[in-house]
Motif scaffolding. Structure first.
Motif, PDB file in Angstrom:
ATOM      1  N   ASP B 143       0.863  -1.164   0.000  1.00 35.18           N
ATOM      2  CA  ASP B 143       0.000   0.000   0.000  1.00 35.18           C
ATOM      3  C   ASP B 143       0.910   1.227   0.000  1.00 35.18           C
ATOM      4  N   GLY B 144       0.729   2.090  -0.979  1.00 38.30           N
ATOM      5  CA  GLY B 144       1.623   3.230  -1.144  1.00 38.30           C
ATOM      6  C   GLY B 144       1.602   4.179   0.045  1.00 38.30           C
ATOM      7  N   ARG B 145       0.451   4.281   0.667  1.00 43.56           N
ATOM      8  CA  ARG B 145       0.448   4.986   1.948  1.00 43.56           C
ATOM      9  C   ARG B 145       1.009   3.978   2.930  1.00 43.56           C
ATOM     10  N   GLN B 146       1.040   4.225   4.174  1.00 52.33           N
ATOM     11  CA  GLN B 146       1.575   3.243   5.134  1.00 52.33           C
ATOM     12  C   GLN B 146       3.020   2.873   4.834  1.00 52.33           C
ATOM     13  N   ASP B 147       3.816   3.798   4.351  1.00 56.10           N
ATOM     14  CA  ASP B 147       5.242   3.510   4.133  1.00 56.10           C
ATOM     15  C   ASP B 147       5.501   2.433   3.099  1.00 56.10           C
ATOM     16  N   GLY B 148       4.507   2.119   2.313  1.00 59.07           N
ATOM     17  CA  GLY B 148       4.704   1.050   1.344  1.00 59.07           C
ATOM     18  C   GLY B 148       5.801   1.349   0.336  1.00 59.07           C
ATOM     19  N   GLU B 149       5.901   2.600  -0.090  1.00 59.85           N
ATOM     20  CA  GLU B 149       6.919   2.920  -1.082  1.00 59.85           C
ATOM     21  C   GLU B 149       8.309   2.708  -0.516  1.00 59.85           C
ATOM     22  N   ALA B 150       8.507   3.172   0.674  1.00 62.67           N
ATOM     23  CA  ALA B 150       9.832   3.028   1.288  1.00 62.67           C
ATOM     24  C   ALA B 150      10.164   1.558   1.508  1.00 62.67           C
ATOM     25  N   ASP B 151       9.198   0.812   1.943  1.00 60.93           N
ATOM     26  CA  ASP B 151       9.485  -0.596   2.200  1.00 60.93           C
ATOM     27  C   ASP B 151       9.716  -1.361   0.904  1.00 60.93           C
ATOM     28  N   ALA B 152       9.030  -0.946  -0.128  1.00 59.04           N
ATOM     29  CA  ALA B 152       9.245  -1.601  -1.424  1.00 59.04           C
ATOM     30  C   ALA B 152      10.680  -1.376  -1.895  1.00 59.04           C
ATOM     31  N   ALA B 153      11.140  -0.153  -1.734  1.00 59.32           N
ATOM     32  CA  ALA B 153      12.517   0.140  -2.124  1.00 59.32           C
ATOM     33  C   ALA B 153      13.488  -0.658  -1.250  1.00 59.32           C
ATOM     34  N   SER B 154      13.205  -0.737   0.033  1.00 58.37           N
ATOM     35  CA  SER B 154      14.051  -1.544   0.918  1.00 58.37           C
ATOM     36  C   SER B 154      14.077  -2.995   0.470  1.00 58.37           C
ATOM     37  N   ALA B 155      12.927  -3.461   0.049  1.00 57.43           N
ATOM     38  CA  ALA B 155      12.830  -4.872  -0.340  1.00 57.43           C
ATOM     39  C   ALA B 155      13.758  -5.194  -1.507  1.00 57.43           C
ATOM     40  N   ILE B 156      13.942  -4.222  -2.377  1.00 61.23           N
ATOM     41  CA  ILE B 156      14.891  -4.456  -3.472  1.00 61.23           C
ATOM     42  C   ILE B 156      16.299  -4.560  -2.891  1.00 61.23           C
ATOM     43  N   ARG B 157      16.621  -3.653  -2.021  1.00 63.36           N
ATOM     44  CA  ARG B 157      17.975  -3.651  -1.445  1.00 63.36           C
ATOM     45  C   ARG B 157      18.218  -4.905  -0.619  1.00 63.36           C
ATOM     46  N   GLU B 158      17.203  -5.371   0.022  1.00 64.61           N
ATOM     47  CA  GLU B 158      17.331  -6.580   0.850  1.00 64.61           C
ATOM     48  C   GLU B 158      17.286  -7.847   0.007  1.00 64.61           C
ATOM     49  N   ARG B 159      17.071  -7.664  -1.257  1.00 62.94           N
ATOM     50  CA  ARG B 159      16.950  -8.791  -2.183  1.00 62.94           C
ATOM     51  C   ARG B 159      15.778  -9.695  -1.799  1.00 62.94           C
ATOM     52  N   ALA B 160      14.710  -9.050  -1.435  1.00 61.61           N
ATOM     53  CA  ALA B 160      13.483  -9.780  -1.166  1.00 61.61           C
ATOM     54  C   ALA B 160      12.597  -9.794  -2.407  1.00 61.61           C
ATOM     55  N   VAL B 161      12.855  -8.873  -3.328  1.00 64.02           N
ATOM     56  CA  VAL B 161      12.179  -8.860  -4.626  1.00 64.02           C
ATOM     57  C   VAL B 161      13.212  -8.531  -5.687  1.00 64.02           C
ATOM     58  N   ASP B 162      12.906  -8.871  -6.913  1.00 66.58           N
ATOM     59  CA  ASP B 162      13.841  -8.574  -7.992  1.00 66.58           C
ATOM     60  C   ASP B 162      13.650  -7.164  -8.525  1.00 66.58           C
ATOM     61  N   SER B 163      12.417  -6.676  -8.420  1.00 66.32           N
ATOM     62  CA  SER B 163      12.079  -5.428  -9.082  1.00 66.32           C
ATOM     63  C   SER B 163      10.747  -4.944  -8.511  1.00 66.32           C
ATOM     64  N   VAL B 164      10.483  -3.655  -8.647  1.00 67.99           N
ATOM     65  CA  VAL B 164       9.207  -3.140  -8.150  1.00 67.99           C
ATOM     66  C   VAL B 164       8.519  -2.291  -9.213  1.00 67.99           C
ATOM     67  N   ILE B 165       7.231  -2.508  -9.366  1.00 64.23           N
ATOM     68  CA  ILE B 165       6.406  -1.710 -10.261  1.00 64.23           C
ATOM     69  C   ILE B 165       5.581  -0.736  -9.437  1.00 64.23           C
ATOM     70  N   PHE B 166       5.745   0.537  -9.695  1.00 64.60           N
ATOM     71  CA  PHE B 166       4.986   1.565  -8.969  1.00 64.60           C
ATOM     72  C   PHE B 166       3.795   1.982  -9.825  1.00 64.60           C
ATOM     73  N   THR B 167       2.602   1.894  -9.265  1.00 67.62           N
ATOM     74  CA  THR B 167       1.427   2.301 -10.034  1.00 67.62           C
ATOM     75  C   THR B 167       1.049   3.739  -9.714  1.00 67.62           C
ATOM     76  N   THR B 168       1.776   4.353  -8.830  1.00 71.72           N
ATOM     77  CA  THR B 168       1.505   5.736  -8.495  1.00 71.72           C
ATOM     78  C   THR B 168       2.835   6.432  -8.346  1.00 71.72           C
ATOM     79  N   ALA B 169       2.958   7.555  -8.973  1.00 72.68           N
ATOM     80  CA  ALA B 169       4.208   8.287  -8.848  1.00 72.68           C
ATOM     81  C   ALA B 169       3.896   9.718  -8.466  1.00 72.68           C
ATOM     82  N   THR B 170       4.030  10.007  -7.232  1.00 69.33           N
ATOM     83  CA  THR B 170       3.873  11.379  -6.789  1.00 69.33           C
ATOM     84  C   THR B 170       5.248  12.022  -6.786  1.00 69.33           C
ATOM     85  N   PRO B 171       5.325  13.231  -7.289  1.00 69.74           N
ATOM     86  CA  PRO B 171       6.633  13.898  -7.317  1.00 69.74           C
ATOM     87  C   PRO B 171       7.224  13.953  -5.917  1.00 69.74           C
ATOM     88  N   ALA B 172       6.366  13.999  -4.935  1.00 71.79           N
ATOM     89  CA  ALA B 172       6.825  14.162  -3.560  1.00 71.79           C
ATOM     90  C   ALA B 172       7.429  12.894  -2.983  1.00 71.79           C
TER      91      ALA B 172
END
Lengths: 387, 387
Positions: B143-172
């Motif tokens: 969920d993009g709210r609830q820190d989802g974006e940050a955790d998704a990025a972490s998941a890449i670094r942690e090698r928990a996922v290969d890649s992430v698709i963002f369906t929402t891109a807020t400039p902020a």
DNA sequence: CTGAAAGCGCTTACAG
DNA sequence: CTGAAAGCGCTTACAG
């Protein structure tokens, strides 16, 4: 706070930092490697920092770094500080699969959803997502069609997830039954499976639909009909049964009950079922629909035929999805407590991981009747449907 | 067929079987272990079968089992058969984390969704889920709210996922920007980010909304208004801009354009925006809404004020979610090609994994105007909105 | 075509 | 309180 997932869970979020160049004193991993060893494929960049690098920088053993990471209290404060500093400057990030391999925990909970586009499920899914992340896990999602159930069960066996929450339980589902027979860690939410002992969270569908029946009768409705959900699912069966039981002895129900067994609980089925009811004989003056989406279809079909709502026909649904509150429908319905359902489901999943042998838990929550404009507004809203 | 994921991907589904008691000749893992070694915690049962057990049963080395599993052609047919038999009788299932640790691939693609309960997203999500599973990956959802974006990025670094698709891109979005700066494997779908080079799949919002404007004008509308989406997002900005450009020179637009910057693209904002438009001055005879849900809110607000649709006011939306086709709204709108969008996004993700250094790809798909009853039905439906 | 062996990056007794 | 070491279960050169 949830059991079974504390320090062995997923990594704690470490302070991130530009991990690309950790300073000249950070030992480049490459330098340590024998020349013969081939470079592993890397998805991006050339960073690949291990806890050993952090240890070297902090001047401690790799084991100590691991201890600091896991919050062990077996570390002297000054040592911890040194490690934390090294963690910070290197921008180290744990490797989840290595952790999983050792600890046996993936930190991932699976969720199977069948009809993602039925608005009820996104609402439940959002609640589940919140609960899962609140417990410091991640969520793998499967579509129940497209072999999702079978793959979810496989994922448990492959140790790709710790546990799976099924939001749909069709008796026909082989993968689910097999998973339960093998005692894989599985939780059912929203539906239960006859004759199967397993962790489940449901709401009291009997009481909810009975409340609708009573509400219709109390409102002076005389010829009452129902549009059922997918036959064979516990929710559909219970809601129809509860509704009938609420009508029992009043003489208002008749045999008009139309079950949409065909495909699903969709808008289109609601349209179809309403037209089917019309064909039968007398036009009902109240229709209970086993979920909100069916009600929307039935209401639109009724309007298309010129019926007024609620003047000619009352409508009631089940679930109280957001659309039920929209002006076009303003639907009287039974509100399911999604947040508690999701939280309990996640709780059950984690408890079972902590204590595999425990007896299966069944939780049944209470729903409430929400009265809106699709029925005459003679009662105040939000009446508890507790039997 | 997709690049970058073949034999090193997630496990192939092996024939499952009752894995609990593999027969007396299957070496019990426990028996081989030194007594001193503590039992690992196990989530359930006592099964824990490794490829080594399979090898023992088949009378080959563990490496050979691994080769059979990965479909290597370096195995003699008779050997392969023996291994397959052993696989079958043991009911062996690969351990995903061990495979991941060696191969560097998790077989998981992440997806970040911001407003799961906005019906557009479940539809996109379902398409993504299908595309991801079709490529033999699994999907972690945030969920993009609830820190989802940050955790998704972490998941890449942690090698928990290969890649992430963002369906929402807020400039902020900080996490997204940082992920892109670090060149983490990320794909943007449905929105793009100004000044950022990265893989993205969008639709031609300018052309789509311009088509709506032209359709309004061609239909003889005289005073046209618009309800914008969340300001600052590429979709909202482009749709408003395209709509204005379609009106340019006609003198029909005026300054009535109302942008709902406040919260989101919700039903409630649609209601609020319509009422705001009414306050301004002349009642418009056509309103373009930047997505369907806003249109539903605006339409219900209009009806509540006694306006007829389309007699008094035409409405058009954007997205063509399923509800747009429901009788209560029957909304003219722009249909986004979700399936192709999802498939291209997954493709891009896999391509980047296969070839990290490649130049960022941008794909822009065409949408089409779908004419329904919320506007006068003077044109046939499903006109391409290609500029 | 096959096996022995190294090693992916952690966690966790074990022995100080 | 800390380090050396084993080992989680695979994949993959390397050497036959």
């Amino acid at each position: 706070m949830l059991a079974g997932q504390k320090d062995e869970g997923r990594c704690r979020r470490l302070p991130k930092r530009q991990a690309r160049d950790g300073g000249p004193d950070r030992p480049r991993r490459d330098a340590k490697k024998a020349d013969a060893v081939p470079e592993p494929r890397m998805a991006f960049g050339d960073r690949r920092l291990t806890s050993r690098d952090v240890a070297a920088l902090a001047g401690v053993s790799q084991a100590t770094v691991s201890r600091v990471l896991s919050g062990s209290d077996l570390v002297k404060e000054s040592t911890r500080q040194a490690v934390l500093r090294a963690l910070e400057t290197t921008g180290y990030v744990v490797n989840v699969s290595a952790r999983t391999m050792r600890s046996g925990r993936t930190g991932v909970i699976g969720v199977v959803v069948t009809h993602m586009t039925n608005p009820f499920y996104p609402e439940l899914l959002e609640a589940l997502s919140n609960a899962i992340h609140a417990s410091n896990h991640r969520m793998i999602l499967w579509d129940g069609r497209q072999d999702g159930e079978a793959d979810a069960a496989s994922a448990i066996r492959e140790r790709a997830v710790d546990s799976v929450i099924f939001t749909t339980a069709t008796p026909a589902s082989r993968p689910l039954r097999e998973a339960l027979e093998q005692e894989l860690p599985v939780v059912l939410v929203n539906r239960s499976l006859r004759g199967v002992r397993c962790d489940s969270v449901t709401t009291d569908n009997l009481a909810g639909s009975r409340a609708v029946a009573r509400y219709f009768i109390d409102g002076g409705r005389n010829y009452v009909a129902a549009i059922g959900g997918l036959r064979g699912t516990s929710t559909a069966d219970e809601r129809l049964q509860g509704f009938k039981s609420g009508l029992a002895g009043t003489g208002k129900g008749g045999a008009t009950l139309v079950a949409t067994t065909s495909v699903d609980w969709s808008y289109e089925e609601g349209v179809r079922a309403f037209n089917e009811i019309l064909e039968s004989r007398t036009v009902p003056d109240a229709i209970f629909c086993a979920n909100d989406v069916l009600a929307f279809g039935a209401m639109d079909a009724a309007r298309a035929r010129g019926f007024g709502i609620p003047d000619d026909i009352w409508f009631a649904g089940y679930d109280d999805i957001a659309i039920a509150g929209w002006g076009a429908y303003d639907l009287t319905t039974i509100r399911q407590p999604l947040r508690p359902m999701a939280e309990q489901a996640v709780n059950m999943a984690l408890h079972r991981l902590a204590e595999p042998g425990r007896a299966p838990q069944r939780s049944r929550l209470t729903s409430e009747l929400v009265v809106r404009g699709s029925t005459a507004n003679y009662a105040s809203s939000a009446v508890s449907a507790a039997s």
